[in-house]
Design a protein around this motif. Structure first.
Motif, PDB file in Angstrom:
ATOM      1  N   THR A 195       1.662  26.218   3.763  1.00  0.00           N
ATOM      2  CA  THR A 195       2.737  24.957   3.610  1.00  0.00           C
ATOM      3  C   THR A 195       2.004  23.945   4.151  1.00  0.00           C
ATOM      4  OG1 THR A 195       3.977  25.663   5.240  1.00  0.00           O
ATOM      5  CG2 THR A 195       4.472  26.672   3.312  1.00  0.00           C
ATOM      6  N   ALA A 196       2.398  22.652   3.788  1.00  0.00           N
ATOM      7  CA  ALA A 196       1.842  21.401   4.385  1.00  0.00           C
ATOM      8  C   ALA A 196       3.107  20.388   4.462  1.00  0.00           C
ATOM      9  CB  ALA A 196       0.969  20.918   3.524  1.00  0.00           C
ATOM     10  N   SER A 197       3.027  19.505   5.263  1.00  0.00           N
ATOM     11  CA  SER A 197       3.928  18.550   5.387  1.00  0.00           C
ATOM     12  C   SER A 197       3.563  17.086   5.107  1.00  0.00           C
ATOM     13  CB  SER A 197       4.551  18.504   6.992  1.00  0.00           C
ATOM     14  OG  SER A 197       5.414  19.699   7.393  1.00  0.00           O
ATOM     15  N   ALA A 198       4.074  16.268   4.574  1.00  0.00           N
ATOM     16  CA  ALA A 198       3.524  14.968   4.290  1.00  0.00           C
ATOM     17  C   ALA A 198       4.456  13.769   4.764  1.00  0.00           C
ATOM     18  CB  ALA A 198       3.553  14.858   3.004  1.00  0.00           C
ATOM     19  N   GLY A 199       3.966  12.654   5.089  1.00  0.00           N
ATOM     20  CA  GLY A 199       4.658  11.552   5.411  1.00  0.00           C
ATOM     21  C   GLY A 199       4.044  10.374   4.691  1.00  0.00           C
ATOM     22  N   ILE A 200       4.738   9.697   4.044  1.00  0.00           N
ATOM     23  CA  ILE A 200       4.511   8.482   3.219  1.00  0.00           C
ATOM     24  C   ILE A 200       5.153   7.088   3.566  1.00  0.00           C
ATOM     25  CG2 ILE A 200       4.682   7.774   0.782  1.00  0.00           C
ATOM     26  CD1 ILE A 200       5.861  11.451   1.479  1.00  0.00           C
ATOM     27  N   SER A 201       4.156   6.144   3.648  1.00  0.00           N
ATOM     28  CA  SER A 201       4.775   4.867   3.992  1.00  0.00           C
ATOM     29  C   SER A 201       3.633   3.863   3.722  1.00  0.00           C
ATOM     30  CB  SER A 201       4.928   4.738   5.479  1.00  0.00           C
ATOM     31  OG  SER A 201       5.750   3.609   5.666  1.00  0.00           O
ATOM     32  N   ILE A 202       3.686   2.664   4.187  1.00  0.00           N
ATOM     33  CA  ILE A 202       2.717   1.344   3.915  1.00  0.00           C
ATOM     34  C   ILE A 202       1.447   1.480   4.758  1.00  0.00           C
ATOM     35  CG2 ILE A 202       4.591   0.261   2.943  1.00  0.00           C
ATOM     36  CD1 ILE A 202       4.394  -1.523   5.577  1.00  0.00           C
ATOM     37  N   ASN A 203       1.346   2.319   5.515  1.00  0.00           N
ATOM     38  CA  ASN A 203       0.059   2.362   6.473  1.00  0.00           C
ATOM     39  C   ASN A 203      -0.095   3.762   7.193  1.00  0.00           C
ATOM     40  OD1 ASN A 203       1.621   2.203   9.179  1.00  0.00           O
ATOM     41  ND2 ASN A 203       1.756   0.207   8.877  1.00  0.00           N
ATOM     42  N   LYS A 204      -1.207   3.951   7.764  1.00  0.00           N
ATOM     43  CA  LYS A 204      -1.721   5.159   8.535  1.00  0.00           C
ATOM     44  C   LYS A 204      -0.700   5.293   9.586  1.00  0.00           C
ATOM     45  CE  LYS A 204      -6.122   4.453   8.953  1.00  0.00           C
ATOM     46  NZ  LYS A 204      -7.585   4.971   9.070  1.00  0.00           N
ATOM     47  N   PHE A 205      -0.466   4.694  10.343  1.00  0.00           N
ATOM     48  CA  PHE A 205       0.622   4.785  11.425  1.00  0.00           C
ATOM     49  C   PHE A 205       1.764   5.637  11.058  1.00  0.00           C
ATOM     50  CE2 PHE A 205       4.011   3.686  14.461  1.00  0.00           C
ATOM     51  CZ  PHE A 205       3.486   4.213  15.756  1.00  0.00           C
TER      52      PHE A 205
ATOM     53  N   ARG B 261       0.774  -1.108   0.005  1.00  0.00           N
ATOM     54  CA  ARG B 261       0.124   0.057   0.026  1.00  0.00           C
ATOM     55  C   ARG B 261       0.853   1.168   0.191  1.00  0.00           C
ATOM     56  NH1 ARG B 261      -4.305  -0.067   4.764  1.00  0.00           N
ATOM     57  NH2 ARG B 261      -2.718  -0.677   5.794  1.00  0.00           N
ATOM     58  N   LYS B 262       0.437   2.516  -0.440  1.00  0.00           N
ATOM     59  CA  LYS B 262       1.045   3.808  -0.392  1.00  0.00           C
ATOM     60  C   LYS B 262       0.345   4.745   0.268  1.00  0.00           C
ATOM     61  CE  LYS B 262       3.397   2.709  -4.925  1.00  0.00           C
ATOM     62  NZ  LYS B 262       3.705   3.072  -6.220  1.00  0.00           N
ATOM     63  N   ILE B 263       0.320   5.105   1.419  1.00  0.00           N
ATOM     64  CA  ILE B 263      -0.444   5.807   1.981  1.00  0.00           C
ATOM     65  C   ILE B 263       0.222   7.145   2.524  1.00  0.00           C
ATOM     66  CG2 ILE B 263      -1.646   5.968   4.328  1.00  0.00           C
ATOM     67  CD1 ILE B 263      -2.780   3.741   2.458  1.00  0.00           C
ATOM     68  N   ILE B 264      -0.437   8.408   2.094  1.00  0.00           N
ATOM     69  CA  ILE B 264       0.102   9.552   2.722  1.00  0.00           C
ATOM     70  C   ILE B 264      -0.647  10.129   3.624  1.00  0.00           C
ATOM     71  CG2 ILE B 264       0.621  11.871   1.675  1.00  0.00           C
ATOM     72  CD1 ILE B 264       0.786  10.575  -1.180  1.00  0.00           C
ATOM     73  N   HIS B 265      -0.097  11.056   4.610  1.00  0.00           N
ATOM     74  CA  HIS B 265      -0.416  11.670   5.436  1.00  0.00           C
ATOM     75  C   HIS B 265      -0.272  13.301   5.304  1.00  0.00           C
ATOM     76  CE1 HIS B 265      -1.037  13.614   9.820  1.00  0.00           C
ATOM     77  NE2 HIS B 265      -2.038  13.099   9.416  1.00  0.00           N
ATOM     78  N   ILE B 266      -1.327  14.114   4.936  1.00  0.00           N
ATOM     79  CA  ILE B 266      -0.996  15.446   4.872  1.00  0.00           C
ATOM     80  C   ILE B 266      -1.406  16.110   6.049  1.00  0.00           C
ATOM     81  CG2 ILE B 266      -1.444  17.571   3.612  1.00  0.00           C
ATOM     82  CD1 ILE B 266      -0.042  15.661   1.765  1.00  0.00           C
ATOM     83  N   ASP B 267      -0.471  16.991   6.479  1.00  0.00           N
ATOM     84  CA  ASP B 267      -0.653  17.998   7.724  1.00  0.00           C
ATOM     85  C   ASP B 267      -0.167  19.189   7.477  1.00  0.00           C
ATOM     86  OD1 ASP B 267      -1.350  18.444  10.383  1.00  0.00           O
ATOM     87  OD2 ASP B 267       0.540  17.330  11.359  1.00  0.00           O
ATOM     88  N   MET B 268      -1.353  20.175   7.521  1.00  0.00           N
ATOM     89  CA  MET B 268      -0.829  21.381   7.362  1.00  0.00           C
ATOM     90  C   MET B 268      -0.148  22.126   8.562  1.00  0.00           C
ATOM     91  SD  MET B 268      -2.491  22.265   4.529  1.00  0.00           S
ATOM     92  CE  MET B 268      -2.212  23.893   4.612  1.00  0.00           C
ATOM     93  N   ASP B 269       0.676  23.141   8.176  1.00  0.00           N
ATOM     94  CA  ASP B 269       1.703  23.356   9.200  1.00  0.00           C
ATOM     95  C   ASP B 269       1.191  24.723   9.861  1.00  0.00           C
ATOM     96  OD1 ASP B 269       3.772  21.825   8.318  1.00  0.00           O
ATOM     97  OD2 ASP B 269       4.436  23.247   6.557  1.00  0.00           O
ATOM     98  N   ALA B 270       0.776  24.661  11.407  1.00  0.00           N
ATOM     99  CA  ALA B 270       0.165  25.699  12.415  1.00  0.00           C
ATOM    100  C   ALA B 270      -0.862  26.195  11.587  1.00  0.00           C
ATOM    101  CB  ALA B 270       1.409  26.569  12.378  1.00  0.00           C
ATOM    102  N   PHE B 271      -1.804  25.413  11.062  1.00  0.00           N
ATOM    103  CA  PHE B 271      -3.098  25.874  10.276  1.00  0.00           C
ATOM    104  C   PHE B 271      -3.647  27.106  10.519  1.00  0.00           C
ATOM    105  CE2 PHE B 271      -7.413  25.136   8.336  1.00  0.00           C
ATOM    106  CZ  PHE B 271      -7.167  25.332   6.839  1.00  0.00           C
ATOM    107  N   TYR B 272      -4.142  27.265  11.753  1.00  0.00           N
ATOM    108  CA  TYR B 272      -5.145  28.408  11.976  1.00  0.00           C
ATOM    109  C   TYR B 272      -4.239  29.521  11.964  1.00  0.00           C
ATOM    110  CZ  TYR B 272      -8.671  25.090  13.698  1.00  0.00           C
ATOM    111  OH  TYR B 272      -9.640  24.199  13.680  1.00  0.00           O
ATOM    112  N   ALA B 273      -3.057  29.556  12.774  1.00  0.00           N
ATOM    113  CA  ALA B 273      -2.138  30.457  12.752  1.00  0.00           C
ATOM    114  C   ALA B 273      -1.549  31.098  11.358  1.00  0.00           C
ATOM    115  CB  ALA B 273      -0.952  30.377  13.830  1.00  0.00           C
TER     116      ALA B 273
END
Length: 360
Positions: free
Chosen positions: A138-148, A5-17
């Protein structure tokens, strides 16, 4: 361990601020808190404020003590939702398997994707580029084989970075990872693990499944698996909705019943609007109260027939308010409707097996 599997987690940087600094350029480069003030709670802190130890969920008074020059602004949740919708449209250009966690983060399964791109790394890079071009954020991303693993990876090169944990790197990566960096291990559990001389994944891995279950109950099974890179939860684009809620945190605490009832009426009307858009009804109404000292109180009413509109919500909320155990200034009110008229639908998700060589 499933490695295809190819899973990406996208997380915005300090979003509200970051939204506030983007919309009001005079705030750029300055320590900023969204929400807070003397009696509130920080909803988000800019990276400049974080250098002073200011964090989300911190009492505003504490934040201002840590950073006397802190600029505090009122949250604009409608604006944050608007930008969040823009970002999600970008996600859906690549895959329909999107699982939002909040306004500022989501999981994407790009094993099969609409662009026929082989590299999950390239997809994450393209998404981050598009987000910046269209929102200025800006956003940060993590990529791997599962959500964790994807979740852990997205925090690794923040802000405005990304990291891939390839299948060949997983076991070494997890063994070196500090226990407090494990997604799902909070401060209390981390402290308990430290007392047991569990400081890194390698220490956790030495514990047997039976030992972990004895020490941490049902969570022991989770810890045993994730340190070995095993986490089989799929990206779920359509969660079964169990409740609809409206909450309001007040810039200034509500000091009398008249002010409380005025806000309950507004919240009742907003709840009806949200329900009518989705043609949802419910039989259980819950009133949530958070006081100035952060103590919380909830009380519910369940009835045989569905609640009928904002007046019904409001009158019931007034009665539930009268059952509260004490009088203190109120900083948050919320109403949620559950026991909904939504039939549960089981989803069948087919995981397509694709070689992992092209992950990078």
């Amino acid at each position: 361990m499933q490695t295809d599997r190819k899973i990406i987690h996208i997380d915005m940087d300090a979003f509200y601020a970051s939204v506030e600094q983007h919309d009001f350029p005079e705030l750029k480069g300055k320590p900023l808190a969204v929400g807070g003030g003397m009696y509130g709670v920080v909803a988000a802190a800019s990276y400049e404020a974080r250098k002073f130890g200011v964090r989300s969920a911190m009492p505003g008074k504490t934040a201002m003590e840590k950073c006397p020059q802190l600029i505090v602004v009122k949250p604009r949740f409608q604006r944050y939702k608007e930008i969040s919708q823009q970002i999600r449209k970008i996600f859906y250009e690549f895959t329909d398997l999107v699982e939002p966690l909040s306004l500022d983060e989501a999981y994407l399964d790009v094993t099969e994707n609409k662009k026929d791109m082989e590299s999950a790394n390239d997809i994450a890079r393209e998404i981050r580029k598009r987000i910046f071009e269209e929102t200025g954020l800006t956003a940060s991303a993590g990529i791997s084989i599962n959500k964790f693993l994807a979740k852990v990876a997205s925090d690794y090169n923040k802000p405005n970075g990304q990291k891939t944990i390839h299948p060949t790197q997983i076991l070494d990566f997890m063994e070196d990872l500090p226990i407090e960096k494990f997604f799902g291990i909070g401060k209390v559990t981390a402290n308990k693990m430290h007392e047991l001389h569990i400081f890194k994944g390698s220490d956790l891995k030495k514990k047997s499944l039976d030992d972990l279950i004895k020490l941490f109950g049902k969570s022991g099974n989770y810890y045993y698996n994730v340190v070995r890179g095993i986490h089989n939860s799929e990206v779920k684009p359509h969660r079964i909705q169990k409740s609809v809620a409206v909450e309001e945190t007040f810039w200034e605490n509500l000091l009398d019943e008249e002010a409380v009832f005025k806000q309950l009426k507004i919240i009742s009307e907003e709840l009806e609007i949200r329900l009518s858009k989705k043609e949802i009804k419910g039989k259980s109404l819950t009133l949530k109260i958070k006081y100035m000292d952060f103590t919380q109180y909830t009380r519910s009413k369940t009835q045989e027939v569905y609640f009928d509109g904002n007046l019904d919500f409001y009158e019931t909320a007034q009665k539930l308010w009268e059952l509260r155990p004490f009088d203190k200034p109120v900083r948050l009110l919320g109403l949620s409707l559950s026991n909904l008229n939504i039939s549960e639908k089981k989803q069948i998700s087919v995981q397509l097996k694709i070689p992992f060589e092209e992950f990078d």
